[in-house]
Design an enzyme around this catalytic site. Structure first.
Site, mmCIF file in Angstrom:
data_model
loop_
_atom_site.group_PDB
_atom_site.id
_atom_site.type_symbol
_atom_site.label_atom_id
_atom_site.label_comp_id
_atom_site.label_asym_id
_atom_site.label_seq_id
_atom_site.Cartn_x
_atom_site.Cartn_y
_atom_site.Cartn_z
ATOM 1 N N GLU A 116 0.829 -1.216 0.000
ATOM 2 C CA GLU A 116 0.000 0.000 0.000
ATOM 3 C C GLU A 116 0.867 1.271 0.000
ATOM 4 O O GLU A 116 1.588 1.520 0.968
ATOM 5 C CB GLU A 116 -0.887 -0.011 1.251
ATOM 6 C CG GLU A 116 -1.789 1.204 1.372
ATOM 7 C CD GLU A 116 -2.609 1.219 2.663
ATOM 8 O OE1 GLU A 116 -2.127 0.729 3.686
ATOM 9 O OE2 GLU A 116 -3.732 1.745 2.619
ATOM 10 N N GLU A 143 -11.672 2.521 5.290
ATOM 11 C CA GLU A 143 -10.751 2.658 6.424
ATOM 12 C C GLU A 143 -10.906 4.103 6.889
ATOM 13 O O GLU A 143 -10.239 5.006 6.391
ATOM 14 C CB GLU A 143 -9.317 2.369 5.968
ATOM 15 C CG GLU A 143 -8.354 2.347 7.147
ATOM 16 C CD GLU A 143 -6.904 2.207 6.710
ATOM 17 O OE1 GLU A 143 -6.173 1.427 7.320
ATOM 18 O OE2 GLU A 143 -6.499 2.900 5.739
HETATM 19 C C1 LER Z 1 -2.377 3.956 7.296
HETATM 20 O O1 LER Z 1 -2.583 5.292 7.023
HETATM 21 C C2 LER Z 1 -3.085 3.072 6.351
HETATM 22 O O2 LER Z 1 -3.653 3.500 5.399
HETATM 23 C C3 LER Z 1 -3.039 1.648 6.629
HETATM 24 O O3 LER Z 1 -3.841 0.963 5.746
HETATM 25 C C4 LER Z 1 -1.604 1.180 6.568
HETATM 26 O O4 LER Z 1 -1.338 0.036 7.291
HETATM 27 MN MN MN Z 2 -5.036 2.292 4.184
#
Ligand code: LER
Ligand code: MN
Length: 268
Positions: free
Chosen positions: A152, A246
């Site tokens: 990511e 998220e």
């Molecule tokens: C942190 O900002 C994030 O986006 C997570 O998915 C990374 O582990």
């Molecule tokens: Mn993330």
């Protein structure tokens, strides 16, 4: 595309009956709102009873699209870029434990913050090669278990190693493993990419997972990102996997989850 929401699970969720009850409540909320999946951020996969967790997800008809690993960095300081070899070995061991769990749950492992930051006495080049070598080592286990790692890109305020899709693609090319793929997070893309739509097109062939959050990390629709355009491009590149929210649990987890699904369902 399927919809999921990411849930940070405290260790107690897997160690105490009270913690497990609270986890079940969250599964009930997510399932009740009509989500297809629940992504789980887990600190220590070795304390998780994967069979029990699999059954819980099955009961609530939820898939687990990914296991998040960032808490292992935030809580325990585990990192691929750590200057100390023993610390890097501990991070590799932890990622292998995540992969064992992911194999039981039929899901993928996110490589986000666990790659770490550039240490004060480490150059960018050195940190890059430390991360690359750790990914290479983990990819052998990934292959054995048939589990994918999703790398990511993360914004510059959280790490200087791999901020953009271009950098993630370069890293994947150097690791040379089919088991390292790419995922994106719209919050990070908004800060780092010259064009979110062009970056998505570049990621197309290796894209396995998408985190959605608005420009302020709140639920999609609560900031200024153009999700209409983002979803159009994801459709254009034939992305059919998860959009996993998220987001900040504001004003609380349930309401943020409801806002997200109400908003995204209209665009899908
Ligand atoms: C942190 O900002 C994030 O986006 C997570 O998915 C990374 O582990
Ligand atoms: Mn993330």
């Amino acid at each position: 595309m399927k919809l999921a929401i990411a849930l940070t699970t405290p260790k107690e969720a897997f160690e105490t009956s009270q913690g497990w009850r609270l986890l079940k409540k969250k599964f009930a909320i997510v399932s009740g709102l009509g989500y297809d999946g629940i992504e789980l951020m887990i600190e220590d996969p070795s304390v998780v009873n994967s069979e029990k967790l699999r059954k819980l997800a099955q009961f609530y008809e939820l898939l687990i699209p990914a296991v998040g690993t960032g808490i292992a960095y935030l809580q325990c300081g585990l990192s691929f870029a750590h200057p100390d070899r023993r610390e890097r070995s501990a991070a590799i061991k932890r990622v292998k434990d995540y992969m064992l769990l992911a194999s039981d749950l039929d899901t993928l492992v996110i490589i986000g913050l666990i790659r770490g930051k550039i240490g004060v006495d480490t150059s960018y080049k050195k940190a890059w090669s430390l991360v690359r070598n750790c990914l290479r080592e983990c990819s052998a286990t990934a292959k054995d278990l048939g589990v994918l790692m999703a790398l990511e890109p993360i914004n510059r305020y959280e790490t200087a190693i791999i901020n953009t899709v271009d950098e993630a693609l370069k890293m994947i090319e150097e690791v040379r493993s089919d088991y390292v793929r790419i995922m994106v997070d719209t919050f990070h893309m908004n800060l780092e990419e010259a064009s979110i739509t062009e970056a998505l097109r570049k990621a197309r062939k290796l894209l396995v997972h998408v985190h959605v959050a608005d420009s302020n990390r709140k639920a999609p629709g609560m900031g200024h990102l153009n999700f209409h355009e983002i979803i159009n491009v994801l459709n254009e590149i034939r992305y059919t996997e998860f959009l996993s929210a998220e987001i900040l649990p504001k004003p609380n987890f349930g309401q943020a989850a409801r806002k997200t699904i109400d908003y995204l369902k209209k665009l899908l």
